[in-house]
Structure formats: C-alpha cells, structure tokens
Design a protein around this motif. Structure first.
Motif: not given
Length: 140
Positions: A13-42
């Motif tokens: 889901d990492a790629g879809a989540v990152l795309d979604f956050w570009k539309t729906a989330a405010e601000g960005t994080s240093i972990s806003d990449d596939v590796a960061g989201v995948t690491r969180l989920v794992q």
C-alpha cells in the motif's frame, strides 16, 4: 452512516498512501517515501490504518504504539469526503487498537497552522497541551 472499511496497511500500500497524502494530508515528513512507509508497516503492523470506500482510499491515520506512548499522526481524509465522520471512524479504530495494546492516552501531532484539523481533534475529545513543544534533530 458512513460506508467505509478500515484495515491495516500492508507494504504493497505504500505507493498509494504516499499519493493519497499528496492530496489529503497537510505538511510532509522526512519519512514520506516508500521505504519509510514500508518500514512503519513492517515494524508496527496495524499502525497505519486505511479507510476505503468501494476499494478507494479515502482516509488514513497512523496509530503508533511503542509500548509507552500511543502516538497519532497523519490523520487525513480526502477533501471530497470531509465532514462525513471519516476522521472520527479512523480515530475510533486507532483508539481501540491502543486500548487493546495497553495504551492509556492518545497523543496527536497536529500542525499549528492547520486550523480545520484543530476543530476535528477537539470534536473527537482531544485537547491541546500548550506546555509541550516538539524538539527535533535530523539523523540522516
């Protein structure tokens, strides 16, 4: 009644989540990449909760538990689906997760400039604590 399914994210889901956050989330994080989201989920399966309507991602919240704190981040709802109870449903799911894990209090990271979010958090029973400030230091 809102018609959504809430489920934990998986690494795919990492790629879809990152795309979604570009539309729906405010601000960005240093972990806003596939590796960061995948690491969180794992590392913390169940932490990233996704709200879907007919298979379409319409909301997210990160409900991270480290054994000490129940931390909430990235509560985001698609702009076309706001004010329909999605953030409350996501927070209810996050709070249920925390209680099941032994959490005693949810702590939310909310951007100061995001006034609409302040109202959503307050409506869900969260209160601002002005005596705290976030301190950060980049590690990479």
């Amino acid at each position: 009644m809102i018609d959504i399914d809430i489920r934990p994210a998986v690494p795919a889901d990492a790629g879809a989540v990152l795309d979604f956050w570009k539309t729906a989330a405010e601000g960005t994080s240093i972990s806003d990449d596939v590796a960061g989201v995948t690491r969180l989920v794992q590392r913390d399966p169940g932490a990233l909760l996704l709200a879907e309507s007919d298979g379409v991602l319409v909301g997210t919240v990160i409900a991270g538990w480290d054994g000490w704190r129940a931390s909430l981040y990235r509560l985001a709802v698609h702009p076309s689906r706001r004010r329909q109870g999605l953030s409350r449903a996501l927070l209810d799911a996050a709070e249920e997760r925390f209680v099941a894990l032994g959490g005693r209090r949810g702590d939310a990271m909310v951007l100061e400039a995001n006034e609409p979010a302040h109202h959503a958090w307050a409506a869900a029973g969260y209160r601002r604590e002005d005596h705290w400030r976030r301190w950060t230091k980049p590690l990479a």
